[in-house]
Design a protein around this motif. Sequence first.
Motif, short mmCIF file in Angstrom:
data_model
loop_
_atom_site.label_atom_id
_atom_site.label_comp_id
_atom_site.label_asym_id
_atom_site.label_seq_id
_atom_site.Cartn_x
_atom_site.Cartn_y
_atom_site.Cartn_z
N VAL A 84 35.77 29.86 50.21
CA VAL A 84 36.29 30.75 49.17
C VAL A 84 37.80 30.89 49.35
N VAL A 85 38.53 30.64 48.27
CA VAL A 85 39.97 30.88 48.27
C VAL A 85 40.24 32.02 47.31
N LEU A 86 40.71 33.14 47.84
CA LEU A 86 41.06 34.31 47.03
C LEU A 86 42.55 34.22 46.73
N THR A 87 42.86 34.02 45.46
CA THR A 87 44.23 33.71 45.07
C THR A 87 44.77 34.81 44.16
N SER A 88 45.88 35.41 44.54
CA SER A 88 46.39 36.61 43.86
C SER A 88 47.87 36.46 43.54
N THR A 89 48.28 37.10 42.44
CA THR A 89 49.71 37.25 42.23
C THR A 89 50.21 38.26 43.28
N PRO A 90 51.51 38.27 43.53
CA PRO A 90 52.03 39.20 44.54
C PRO A 90 51.61 40.63 44.23
N ILE A 91 51.46 41.41 45.28
CA ILE A 91 50.88 42.73 45.10
C ILE A 91 51.91 43.84 45.16
N GLY A 92 53.18 43.46 45.15
CA GLY A 92 54.23 44.47 45.04
C GLY A 92 54.54 44.74 43.58
N THR A 93 55.44 45.67 43.32
CA THR A 93 55.92 45.95 41.96
C THR A 93 57.43 46.06 42.04
N ASN A 94 58.06 46.43 40.93
CA ASN A 94 59.52 46.59 40.95
C ASN A 94 59.97 47.56 42.04
N THR A 95 59.17 48.57 42.27
CA THR A 95 59.54 49.57 43.27
C THR A 95 58.95 49.26 44.63
N GLY A 96 58.11 48.22 44.69
CA GLY A 96 57.52 47.82 45.97
C GLY A 96 56.64 48.90 46.57
N GLU A 97 55.84 49.54 45.76
CA GLU A 97 55.05 50.66 46.25
C GLU A 97 54.05 50.22 47.32
N LYS A 98 54.17 50.78 48.48
CA LYS A 98 53.30 50.40 49.59
C LYS A 98 51.85 50.71 49.30
N GLU A 99 51.58 51.84 48.68
CA GLU A 99 50.21 52.25 48.39
C GLU A 99 49.52 51.24 47.48
N ARG A 100 50.25 50.74 46.49
CA ARG A 100 49.67 49.77 45.56
C ARG A 100 49.36 48.47 46.29
N ARG A 101 50.24 48.05 47.20
CA ARG A 101 50.00 46.82 47.96
C ARG A 101 48.73 46.96 48.79
N VAL A 102 48.55 48.12 49.41
CA VAL A 102 47.37 48.34 50.23
C VAL A 102 46.11 48.29 49.37
N ASN A 103 46.15 48.94 48.20
CA ASN A 103 44.98 48.97 47.33
C ASN A 103 44.56 47.58 46.89
N LEU A 104 45.56 46.75 46.53
CA LEU A 104 45.23 45.41 46.07
C LEU A 104 44.70 44.55 47.21
N SER A 105 45.18 44.77 48.40
CA SER A 105 44.64 44.06 49.56
C SER A 105 43.18 44.43 49.77
N GLN A 106 42.86 45.71 49.58
CA GLN A 106 41.47 46.14 49.70
C GLN A 106 40.60 45.50 48.61
N GLU A 107 41.16 45.34 47.41
CA GLU A 107 40.43 44.68 46.34
C GLU A 107 40.00 43.28 46.74
N ILE A 108 40.91 42.55 47.36
CA ILE A 108 40.61 41.18 47.77
C ILE A 108 39.42 41.18 48.74
N ASP A 109 39.44 42.12 49.68
CA ASP A 109 38.32 42.21 50.63
C ASP A 109 37.01 42.54 49.91
N GLU A 110 37.08 43.43 48.92
CA GLU A 110 35.87 43.83 48.20
C GLU A 110 35.31 42.66 47.39
N ILE A 111 36.18 41.87 46.77
CA ILE A 111 35.73 40.71 46.02
C ILE A 111 34.95 39.77 46.94
N TYR A 112 35.52 39.51 48.11
CA TYR A 112 34.86 38.60 49.05
C TYR A 112 33.53 39.19 49.54
N ASP A 113 33.56 40.45 49.90
CA ASP A 113 32.35 41.09 50.44
C ASP A 113 31.21 41.08 49.42
#
Length: 301
Positions: free
Chosen positions: A233-262
């Motif tokens: 399985v290759v989980l392929t994502s656009t970058p998970i930052g935004t213009n403001t580089g919100e750390k919380e959003r990056r963490v949430n999207l990383s969790q999404e990737i794990d949930e997709i795989y699980d």
Amino acid sequence: MATAEQRVAIVTDLPSRELHTRFPDLLVTDPFINTPEGLSRHDSTLTSQLVVDELLSGIQLSTAAPGVGEIATLYEQALLNAGITDVLHVSVGTKLSTGYGNAIYIAQQEFFERAHHFDSETVFDGTGIMAGHALELARKGLGVEEILFELKAMQQRIVVFAYLDSPEFAGRGGRVEKEIITKFLARAGGKGIVEMDNNIGRSRGIAMTRKNGLARLVEAVEDVRGGRLIERVVLTSTPIGTNTGEKERRVNLSQEIDEIYDNLSGKDSNTQRENVTITPTLSVHLGPQAQGVVVLFERQK
């Protein structure tokens, strides 16, 4: 690393940076990303995060595939290597860009049957997995026909799905059929699931929330699995930052990737997992916060 037995060089398009790092001998074409002001930049000179930041700031970006001259130069570079007799181009799906398919065909004519083409009929690291496998076979000394035989069999085991959080970007890019995008956009805030195989973009459903859209992404894989086990399985994502580089959003999207795989069915203890970033050029077409799943099913015994 090339071996003494290798006679075939492998060219491909748009593999993730991570896959190219693992297979540095892959020769990779270099498309262009253009701005409305006429600035044209090579994919290789950009980061996906920069492209996503530009999209989020409202800049209208477009892309252009390499032309005949650029492709032919890459083939020539490959054939200059000691021991190389042929070059095999494992390309993205050419019906997703008819002009690019024509450019490959014309470039091949300059090399008197020493340049060969295999249409992966897909994108992302669906193409990349096939190109990496072709390189592994070439390193073992296999010839073009033997590699093509293996790739055709492998092609039937690969599926690629994309979750489009902002389908309007795919509409501008023209790589997904307009009626599909129109359907997604007809429902305000609609998210889209697209299957990017067999040289077409096929709708796999619409969702009104990101959570439901990602669940539908998992369901789409299950729809085609047919009881097969998943080899990779290759989980392929656009970058998970935004213009403001919100750390919380990056963490949430990383969790999404794990949930997709699980949530994927058909995995076992031998299933391999990779997380990669969608290339800058593909980010233009898919837009911010897109997710993709590339699945390689096990060979049927």
